[in-house]
Design a protein around this motif. Structure first.
Motif, short mmCIF file in Angstrom:
data_model
loop_
_atom_site.label_atom_id
_atom_site.label_comp_id
_atom_site.label_asym_id
_atom_site.label_seq_id
_atom_site.Cartn_x
_atom_site.Cartn_y
_atom_site.Cartn_z
N ALA A 90 -1.88 -1.19 9.78
CA ALA A 90 -0.78 -2.15 9.89
C ALA A 90 0.31 -1.85 8.86
N ALA A 91 -0.09 -1.48 7.64
CA ALA A 91 0.90 -1.13 6.61
C ALA A 91 1.72 0.09 7.02
N LEU A 92 1.05 1.10 7.60
CA LEU A 92 1.75 2.30 8.04
C LEU A 92 2.73 1.98 9.17
N GLU A 139 0.83 -1.22 0.00
CA GLU A 139 0.00 0.00 0.00
C GLU A 139 0.86 1.26 0.00
N ILE A 140 1.98 1.21 0.71
CA ILE A 140 2.86 2.38 0.77
C ILE A 140 3.62 2.53 -0.55
N LEU A 141 3.99 1.40 -1.15
CA LEU A 141 4.77 1.44 -2.38
C LEU A 141 4.00 2.09 -3.52
N ILE A 142 2.72 1.75 -3.65
CA ILE A 142 1.93 2.28 -4.77
C ILE A 142 1.01 3.43 -4.35
N ALA A 201 -7.87 -1.47 1.40
CA ALA A 201 -8.30 -2.44 2.40
C ALA A 201 -8.95 -1.70 3.57
N SER A 202 -9.14 -2.42 4.66
CA SER A 202 -9.80 -1.86 5.84
C SER A 202 -8.88 -0.92 6.59
N TYR A 203 -9.46 -0.26 7.60
CA TYR A 203 -8.66 0.66 8.42
C TYR A 203 -7.53 -0.09 9.12
N SER A 204 -7.84 -1.28 9.63
CA SER A 204 -6.83 -2.05 10.35
C SER A 204 -5.68 -2.44 9.43
#
Length: 519
Positions: free
Chosen positions: A389-391, A374-377, A382-385
Motif C-alpha cells: 500500500a505504501a508503494l 516507509e518510503i521516506l525512511i 509492517a506486513s506485505y499488504s
C-alpha cells in the motif's frame, strides 16, 4: 457589509418565552451572536485558540515573492546538511527520473495516413524518430556546457525545481564539429532571473508578463546576484518565444495558486520541522557522546596533584589561555584544586523515547511531501499488504510528477530536436511545416521511466499476465511498468534468442505458464 440572517423562533423558543422570559431573552441573544459570528469555528476571532492567528492576506505573488530568497537559502542548507531533507529529495528524483525518461514515439496515424501510406512506413518513422533523439540525448553536446547528457540534465532540472521552486532552461543553437545537431540547452538557476535595476511594473521577479499574465520575456543576470567577486551585475532580456512563436525559454515550476509567477521550494511547508528535527537529533547525539565519556576526577588537599587541570592545546600541549574550555574525554583523569568538587548531570542517554518521537514527526513530514513513512525512511517493518500500500501510494506521487516533468521539460525538448532534424532533412516528414495539426501528429510521444518497485515479483508478473489476457492492458504497457524497457526491443531480442535455441536443438521452455504444475 455582511448581511445577518437572524434566527427564527422555534416552538421551544416560544415555550420558554411563555414560562421564563429572561431565560428566553438570553437564549435569543446567544443565538443572535452565533449568527453574527458565522458558521465556521475556524473563522471566529473571539476564541483564545485563534486570537493571535493573523495569516498573511494577498495575491499569490504578494505572499510568496518576498519570502522566496530565504526559502531557497534554507531549502539548500537543509539539502546540504540535513540527512532527512536530502533523502526525501533524492527519493523523488530517483523514482521520477532514475536513469532518465525516454520517449516512445506514438504518431497519430489517422492524421498522417495521407502522408505515410502504410503501417510499415509509420512504424519505421517512429523508430527513426526515437533513434535520432537518442543520438542527440546521449551526446554531452546537448548541454551547452558539454557536461551532461539529457538524462543527467533531467535529474538536474528536477533537483533544481524541488530545491529552488523553479528553474529555467534556455534553448541555444551552437554548431560543433562532428555533431549533426545545433540544439543545446542551458540550465539557469532561479536566482539569476530577477528584476533589473530599471523599474517596470510588467516585470515580476524577473518575468516580464503581458496584460493576460502570460510571459513575454525573462531578465537573466550574467551571474548569481550574491557572487560579488565576479564582476558587475548586468541583465539580458531574453524573449520567451522566437520569431516563429516557438518557446526558447522553458520556465519549469508547479503553479499552486492562480496568478503565481514563481515556484515555491518543495520543502517550504516543512522547513521548520526538518530544521528542528535536525537540531534535536544533533543534541541527542551529543548527549549520547557525553554520556559515553567516563572521566575520573581526583581531589587532593595539596596544591599539587597527579594531573593539574590545565587546558590542552595543539598536540596536547598545555595552553595559558584564560578562557580555554576544560573538556571531558574518554578515559581522562583530571585533578581538582583543594575545596573543588565536580557535579555531573546524568543525561540518561540514549533516550528511549527518541525513536518514537522522531517517527511521529516524520509521519507528518511525509504527509506534506506526499511520501509514505516507509518510503521516506527506506524502512519496511509492517506486513506485505502495508508495504505494498505504501508503494502504491508513493507511486501515485511519482507517476504524477513524472507526467508533469515530461510535459514541462522533456516533450518541449523532444519537439525542438525533431523539428531541427526535419528541417535539416535528417528525417523526412511530409507536411510537417505546412500544417500545425500534422506537426503535432508527428510529435506524439509517451515518456517511459524506471519501473515501479516490486515486493513480490511473482505476484506482479501474474497480475500483469491477467491484465493482458483480459484486454485491459498491453504488452508494451506492462513491459514499461515492470522493467521500464521497450517491448519492441525485447520482442526482437526474444525472437533472436528463440531462433538461436531452435538452431541449437534446445527445447523452448522460457515463458511458459507454470500455473498447472503448481496446482
Amino acid at each position: 457589509m455582511k448581511k445577518i440572517n437572524l434566527p427564527s423562533q422555534t416552538f421551544v423558543d416560544k415555550a420558554i418565552m411563555w414560562i421564563a422570559p429572561q431565560t428566553a431573552l438570553k437564549r435569543w441573544q446567544a443565538r443572535t451572536q452565533l449568527a453574527m459570528l458565522g458558521g465556521y469555528t475556524g473563522a471566529r476571532k473571539d476564541r483564545r485558540q485563534t486570537t493571535t492567528w493573523y495569516p498573511t492576506s494577498g495575491s499569490a505573488d504578494n505572499v510568496s515573492l518576498d519570502d522566496l530568497p530565504v526559502l531557497r537559502d534554507r531549502s539548500r542548507d537543509l539539502l546540504r546538511n540535513a540527512p532527512l531533507a536530502c533523502g526525501a529529495v533524492n527519493t523523488v528524483i530517483t523514482n521520477v527520473i532514475g536513469t532518465g525518461l525516454k520517449p516512445q514515439s506514438h504518431i497519430d496515424r489517422n492524421i498522417l495516413r495521407p502522408y505515410l501510406k502504410t503501417d510499415e512506413a509509420m512504424e519505421k518513422w517512429e523508430a527513426d524518430a526515437e533513434r535520432i533523439f537518442q543520438i542527440w540525448a546521449n551526446s554531452r553536446d546537448c548541454d551547452i556546457t558539454r557536461g551532461q547528457t539529457f538524462a543527467e540534465m533531467q535529474s538536474l532540472v528536477l533537483r533544481s525545481c524541488l530545491e529552488s521552486g523553479d528553474v529555467f532552461v534556455l534553448r541555444k543553437y551552437k554548431t560543433r564539429l562532428g555533431n549533426p545537431f545545433g540544439t543545446s540547452l542551458q540550465v539557469i538557476e532561479a536566482d539569476r532571473i530577477a528584476d533589473p535595476e530599471t523599474y517596470n511594473e510588467n516585470i515580476v521577479a524577473g518575468v516580464e508578463i503581458d496584460s493576460d499574465g502570460a510571459p513575454v520575456a525573462y531578465h537573466v543576470a550574467n551571474r548569481h546576484p550574491d557572487d560579488h567577486d565576479k564582476g558587475v551585475l548586468a541583465f539580458s532580456r531574453i524573449s520567451a518565444f522566437d520569431s516563429d512563436g516557438h518557446r526558447q525559454m522553458l520556465h519549469i515550476f508547479s503553479r499552486t495558486r492562480p496568478g503565481l509567477t514563481r515556484g515555491i521550494p518543495y520543502l517550504a511547508p516543512v522547513i521548520e520541522s526538518l530544521k528542528q528535527l535536525d537540531r534535536y537529533t544533533e543534541a541527542e547525539i551529543m548527549a549520547a557522546v557525553i554520556s559515553s565519556m567516563f572521566t575520573i576526577f581526583v581531589k587532593t588537599e595539596s596544591e599539587t596533584g597527579m594531573a593539574p587541570m590545565v587546558p590542552m592545546g595543539v598536540n596536547d600541549q598545555p595552553t595559558n589561555t584564560k578562557n580555554s574550555d576544560y573538556k571531558m574525554s574518554p578515559g581522562a583523569i583530571l585533578d581538582l584544586q583543594p575545596n573543588e568538587e565536580i557535579e555531573i548531570a546524568d543525561p540518561k542517554r540514549p533516550n528511549q523515547a527518541f525513536d518514537g518521537f522522531v517517527q511521529s514527526i516524520l509521519r507528518q513530514i511525509g504527509v506534506a511531501l506526499e511520501l509514505p513513512f516507509e518510503i521516506l525512511i527506506k524502512h519496511f517493518t509492517a506486513s506485505y499488504s502495508a508495504a505494498q500500500a505504501a508503494l502504491v501510494e508513493a507511486w501515485k506521487t511519482f507517476s504524477t510528477r513524472r507526467i508533469w516533468m515530461a510535459s514541462q521539460f522533456c516533450q518541449p525538448v523532444y519537439e525542438m530536436v525533431i523539428t531541427e532534424a526535419v528541417a535539416k532533412g535528417i528525417i523526412e516528414a511530409p507536411g510537417f511545416f505546412s500544417d500545425p495539426f500534422v506537426r503535432a501528429a508527428y510529435l506524439g510521444t509517451e515518456w517511459i521511466g524506471p519501473p515501479r518497485g516490486q515486493i513480490d515479483q511473482l505476484k506482479e508478473i501474474r497480475a500483469a499476465d491477467y491484465r493482458v489476457r483480459l484486454g485491459v492492458s498491453t504488452l508494451e504497457e506492462e513491459t514499461a511498468q515492470i522493467t521500464g524497457g521497450s517491448w519492441e526491443v525485447k520482442h526482437v531480442q526474444r525472437a533472436k534468442e528463440q531462433r538461436l535455441r531452435t538452431e541449437a536443438g534446445l527445447t523452448e521452455t522460457i515463458g511458459k505458464d507454470n500455473d498447472e504444475e503448481e496446482e
